[in-house]
Design an enzyme around this catalytic site. Structure first.
Site, short mmCIF file in Angstrom:
data_model
loop_
_atom_site.label_atom_id
_atom_site.label_comp_id
_atom_site.label_asym_id
_atom_site.label_seq_id
_atom_site.Cartn_x
_atom_site.Cartn_y
_atom_site.Cartn_z
N GLN A 54 -30.14 -108.33 25.40
CA GLN A 54 -30.80 -109.55 24.90
C GLN A 54 -32.32 -109.42 24.85
O GLN A 54 -32.97 -110.16 24.13
CB GLN A 54 -30.42 -110.74 25.79
CG GLN A 54 -28.96 -111.14 25.67
CD GLN A 54 -28.63 -112.26 26.62
OE1 GLN A 54 -28.37 -112.03 27.80
NE2 GLN A 54 -28.65 -113.49 26.14
N HIS B 41 -22.26 -108.59 26.18
CA HIS B 41 -23.55 -108.28 25.52
C HIS B 41 -23.79 -106.78 25.48
O HIS B 41 -24.28 -106.25 24.48
CB HIS B 41 -24.72 -108.94 26.27
CG HIS B 41 -24.95 -110.38 25.95
ND1 HIS B 41 -25.25 -110.82 24.68
CD2 HIS B 41 -24.98 -111.48 26.72
CE1 HIS B 41 -25.44 -112.14 24.69
NE2 HIS B 41 -25.28 -112.57 25.93
N GLY C 36 -27.66 -115.97 33.54
CA GLY C 36 -27.42 -114.54 33.39
C GLY C 36 -28.26 -114.00 32.26
O GLY C 36 -28.73 -114.75 31.40
N HIS D 34 -19.36 -112.40 30.34
CA HIS D 34 -20.21 -112.72 29.18
C HIS D 34 -21.34 -111.68 29.06
O HIS D 34 -21.64 -111.22 27.95
CB HIS D 34 -20.76 -114.14 29.39
CG HIS D 34 -21.80 -114.62 28.43
ND1 HIS D 34 -21.61 -115.71 27.60
CD2 HIS D 34 -23.06 -114.18 28.19
CE1 HIS D 34 -22.72 -115.90 26.89
NE2 HIS D 34 -23.62 -115.00 27.23
N GLU D 35 -21.93 -111.29 30.17
CA GLU D 35 -23.03 -110.31 30.15
C GLU D 35 -22.53 -108.91 29.77
O GLU D 35 -23.19 -108.19 29.02
CB GLU D 35 -23.75 -110.24 31.50
CG GLU D 35 -24.30 -111.54 32.05
CD GLU D 35 -25.05 -112.38 31.06
OE1 GLU D 35 -25.58 -111.84 30.07
OE2 GLU D 35 -25.11 -113.60 31.24
N CYS E 200 -25.43 -119.47 25.47
CA CYS E 200 -26.05 -118.15 25.51
C CYS E 200 -27.51 -118.30 25.12
O CYS E 200 -27.83 -118.99 24.14
CB CYS E 200 -25.34 -117.21 24.54
SG CYS E 200 -26.02 -115.53 24.53
N LEU E 201 -28.38 -117.64 25.85
CA LEU E 201 -29.82 -117.70 25.53
C LEU E 201 -30.09 -117.07 24.17
O LEU E 201 -31.12 -117.36 23.56
CB LEU E 201 -30.62 -116.99 26.62
CG LEU E 201 -30.54 -117.66 28.01
CD1 LEU E 201 -31.22 -116.79 29.06
CD2 LEU E 201 -31.18 -119.05 27.98
O1 GNR Z 1 -27.33 -119.40 30.85
C1 GNR Z 1 -26.19 -119.12 30.49
N1 GNR Z 1 -25.17 -119.98 30.76
C2 GNR Z 1 -23.83 -119.66 30.60
C3 GNR Z 1 -22.91 -120.70 30.67
C4 GNR Z 1 -21.55 -120.44 30.55
C5 GNR Z 1 -21.12 -119.15 30.36
C6 GNR Z 1 -22.03 -118.11 30.27
C7 GNR Z 1 -23.37 -118.36 30.39
S1 GNR Z 1 -24.51 -117.05 30.31
C8 GNR Z 1 -25.94 -117.87 29.74
C9 GNR Z 1 -27.14 -116.94 29.73
C10 GNR Z 1 -26.89 -115.83 28.75
O2 GNR Z 1 -26.99 -115.94 27.56
N2 GNR Z 1 -26.51 -114.68 29.22
O3 GNR Z 1 -26.21 -113.69 28.41
NI NI Z 2 -25.55 -114.58 26.58
#
Ligand code: GNR
Ligand code: NI
Length: 168
Positions: free
Chosen positions: A51, A138, A46, A134-135, A92-93
Site C-alpha cells: 500500500q 495486499h 493494518g 486482508h493484509e 481499506c485505506l
Molecule cells: O483500517 C482498516 N480496517 C479494516 C476493517 C475491517 C477489515 C480490514 C481492515 S484493514 C484496514 C486498513 C487497511 O487497508 N489495511 O490494508
Molecule cells: Ni487494505
C-alpha cells in the site's frame, strides 16, 4: 519517522505481488516504524507494504482500542485456516470511504518473522484474523473489492477515479 503515501484503488501498483524480505535489517525496521506511524495517523488497524508502494512481504497491524498493541509480520505465511467463516464489514485505506461485507476463515495460524528476524507462530481470531488475512491479500496484489460483485466494484472504481481527477 515519516508518514508514507498510500496508493489508492485502482492504482495498478496495488496489483504487484510482493517479494520476500531477504534480511531483517535497519532499513526494514525503519520501514516498519514508518508504516506503523502511517497506519496510526490514517487511522487504520493494518497496513501492508504494498500500500505504500514497497513490494516486500511485510505488514503491520494493531487492533487494540488505544493503539497499544502494534504487531509486525515479516514474510507472513498462513499455516492453517479454520473451516468456519466470519463476516466483517471491511474497509481499506487504499479504498477510502467504502465498506463491504467479506467472509474469511474465522481463525488462522500465521508464521512470520518479527522485527529482530526471529520466527514466531501466532493463532489469530476475531478482527485480528480478518485484518492479517486482508493484509496478506495486499502482498499478493489482492484487494477486498475483489470479493464483491463486479457491479459494486465498478461503482467504487468510478467514484474513486472521479475523486482522483478532481485532486490532480
Ligand atoms: O483500517 C482498516 N480496517 C479494516 C476493517 C475491517 C477489515 C480490514 C481492515 S484493514 C484496514 C486498513 C487497511 O487497508 N489495511 O490494508
Ligand atoms: Ni487494505
Amino acid at each position: 519517522m515519516a508518514r508514507l503515501n498510500i496508493l489508492e484503488f485502482p492504482d495498478p501498483r496495488l496489483r504487484t505481488v510482493a517479494e520476500p524480505v531477504e534480511e531483517v535489517n535497519d532499513e526494514i525496521r525503519q520501514l516498519c516504524a514508518d508504516m506503523l506511524e502511517t497506519m496510526y495517523e490514517a487511522p487504520g488497524i493494518g497496513l501492508a507494504a504494498t500500500q505504500v508502494n514497497v513490494h516486500k512481504r511485510l505488514l503491520v497491524c494493531d487492533v487494540s482500542e488505544d493503539g497499544s498493541d502494534p504487531l509486525i509480520f515479516i514474510n507472513p505465511e498462513i499455516q492453517g485456516s479454520s473451516e468456519d467463516l466470519s463476516s466483517y464489514d471491511e474497509g481499506c485505506l487504499s479504498v477510502p470511504g467504502f465498506f463491504e461485507e467479506v467472509e474469511r476463515p474465522s481463525k488462522v495460524v500465521v508464521k512470520a518473522l518479527d522485527e529482530k528476524g526471529g520466527a514466531f507462530e501466532m493463532q489469530l481470531e476475531g478482527l485480528l484474523a480478518t485484518c492479517v488475512q486482508h493484509e496478506i491479500d495486499h502482498l499478493e496484489g489482492k484487494l477486498f473489492v475483489d470479493y464483491i460483485s463486479p457491479m459494486k466494484r465498478r461503482r467504487i472504481r468510478s467514484k474513486l477515479e472521479k475523486q482522483h481527477k478532481k485532486r490532480a
